[in-house]
Design a protein around this motif. Structure first.
Motif, short mmCIF file in Angstrom:
data_model
loop_
_atom_site.label_atom_id
_atom_site.label_comp_id
_atom_site.label_asym_id
_atom_site.label_seq_id
_atom_site.Cartn_x
_atom_site.Cartn_y
_atom_site.Cartn_z
N LEU A 1 5.77 33.95 33.25
CA LEU A 1 4.49 33.38 33.67
C LEU A 1 4.64 32.93 35.12
CD1 LEU A 1 1.64 32.07 33.00
CD2 LEU A 1 2.93 30.01 32.41
N VAL A 2 3.79 33.42 36.01
CA VAL A 2 3.92 33.06 37.43
C VAL A 2 2.85 32.07 37.90
CG1 VAL A 2 5.02 35.27 37.98
CG2 VAL A 2 2.55 35.04 38.23
N ASP A 3 1.86 31.79 37.08
CA ASP A 3 0.80 30.86 37.45
C ASP A 3 1.39 29.45 37.60
OD1 ASP A 3 -1.36 28.84 37.03
OD2 ASP A 3 -2.63 30.61 36.78
N ALA A 4 1.41 28.92 38.84
CA ALA A 4 2.05 27.64 39.11
C ALA A 4 1.37 26.49 38.37
CB ALA A 4 2.05 27.37 40.61
N TYR B 1 12.77 24.75 26.35
CA TYR B 1 12.97 26.15 26.02
C TYR B 1 11.98 26.53 24.93
CZ TYR B 1 14.72 30.58 24.55
OH TYR B 1 14.78 31.91 24.25
N PRO B 2 11.27 27.67 25.06
CA PRO B 2 11.23 28.58 26.19
C PRO B 2 10.79 27.89 27.49
CG PRO B 2 10.26 29.63 24.27
CD PRO B 2 10.46 28.19 23.92
N PHE B 3 11.17 28.49 28.58
CA PHE B 3 10.98 27.90 29.90
C PHE B 3 9.50 27.73 30.24
CE2 PHE B 3 14.57 30.91 29.78
CZ PHE B 3 15.62 30.00 29.82
N ALA B 4 9.22 26.78 31.12
CA ALA B 4 7.84 26.57 31.58
C ALA B 4 7.31 27.80 32.29
CB ALA B 4 7.79 25.36 32.51
N SER B 5 8.20 28.62 32.82
CA SER B 5 7.78 29.83 33.55
C SER B 5 7.66 31.03 32.62
CB SER B 5 8.77 30.13 34.67
OG SER B 5 10.08 30.33 34.14
#
Length: 271
Positions: A183-186, A217-221
């Protein structure tokens, strides 16, 4: 992107009066674009020829040949939401011919799925190419002092989810057999991070002023983070430096493997 194709280690045995000098092997490549999965106006420029058909002796003396494919870009448009993704497929058909034997044809003897993109800094190199069916793994070791707490947290989430928080007897967490997706949405990343910190404080209270950080986990990204809505995540307080080292490993994996939004990857924890 270059394909290097070859016919090597040719061994000839006399049989039934056949003349091996008259046998031919052919390789025929073709490519196609999946427009429905690509960004607008996808294009690919291929080599002048996608076919090589030669006598065995020619292959033996010159076994390799190279095919180059490119996707012309329109300059940086990623800030406008256009990564100029071109999803493409490459197939090779192999043929074997003799003057006295019916030809052998193997359609689909090789196939590759490739993405061209101009995704900008999120992908590391601003533009590039990847094989989309390659399995990408982020490996962490339980014995690595830089990330051993992060690794143990992920191991527990994957293997022993009953030991993790939020508590749930039936919880399972993706990443080992089910992939995670970047996920790339900041803004969405920040929202997931905020939610995870809230969960940490529910369990351990206020930890400000300590060297601990809330590891998630899973990561925020990832799209599978703590706001995915299915409860399949874990939070844990760990040493701040360990948490940051794990984040650095994750970001390096993203850029080294050209993982962009929605791309899948897996976790692997080793001892």
């Amino acid at each position: 992107m270059d394909f290097v194709a070859s016919v090597e280690d040719i061994q000839v045995a006399t049989f039934g009066g056949e003349d091996a000098t008259k046998w031919r092997i052919g390789q025929l490549f073709s490519h196609s674009i999946d427009a429905s999965a690509s960004d607008p106006d996808p294009k690919i420029s291929g080599p002048s020829t996608e076919k090589r058909d030669e006598l065995l002796g020619v292959w033996n003396s010159t076994p390799t040949w190279t095919l180059s494919y490119t996707s012309p870009d329109k300059g940086p448009l990623y800030s406008q939401g256009n990564a100029q993704k071109v999803m493409s497929t490459y197939d090779m058909t192999t043929t074997v011919n003799s003057p006295t034997v019916d030809p052998y044809i193997e359609v689909g003897s090789y196939q590759a799925n490739v993405r061209f993109d101009y995704s900008g800094p999120v992908a590391g190199k601003f533009k590039g190419t990847v094989f989309t069916k390659a399995r990408v793994e982020l490996t962490m070791s339980l014995k690595d002092p830089e990330v051993n707490e992060s690794a143990l947290h992920i191991y527990d989430a994957l293997k022993r989810p009953e030991r993790t928080f939020p508590s749930s007897a039936s919880k399972s967490v993706p990443g080992e057999t089910q992939p995670l997706h970047r996920l790339v949405d900041a803004k969405k990343q920040a929202d997931q991070r905020t939610n995870s910190i809230k969960e940490c404080k529910k369990v351990w209270g206020d930890y400000s002023g300590t060297p601990l950080q809330c590891d998630e986990y899973p990561f925020a990204s990832t799209h599978e983070g703590s706001l995915a809505g299915n409860g399949r995540y874990s939070v844990r307080l760990i040493e701040g430096s360990d948490n940051e080292n794990g984040g650095s490993m994750l970001n390096s994996m993203y850029t080294l493997n050209r993982i962009i939004d929605g791309d899948a990857f897996f976790m692997k924890i080793v001892s």
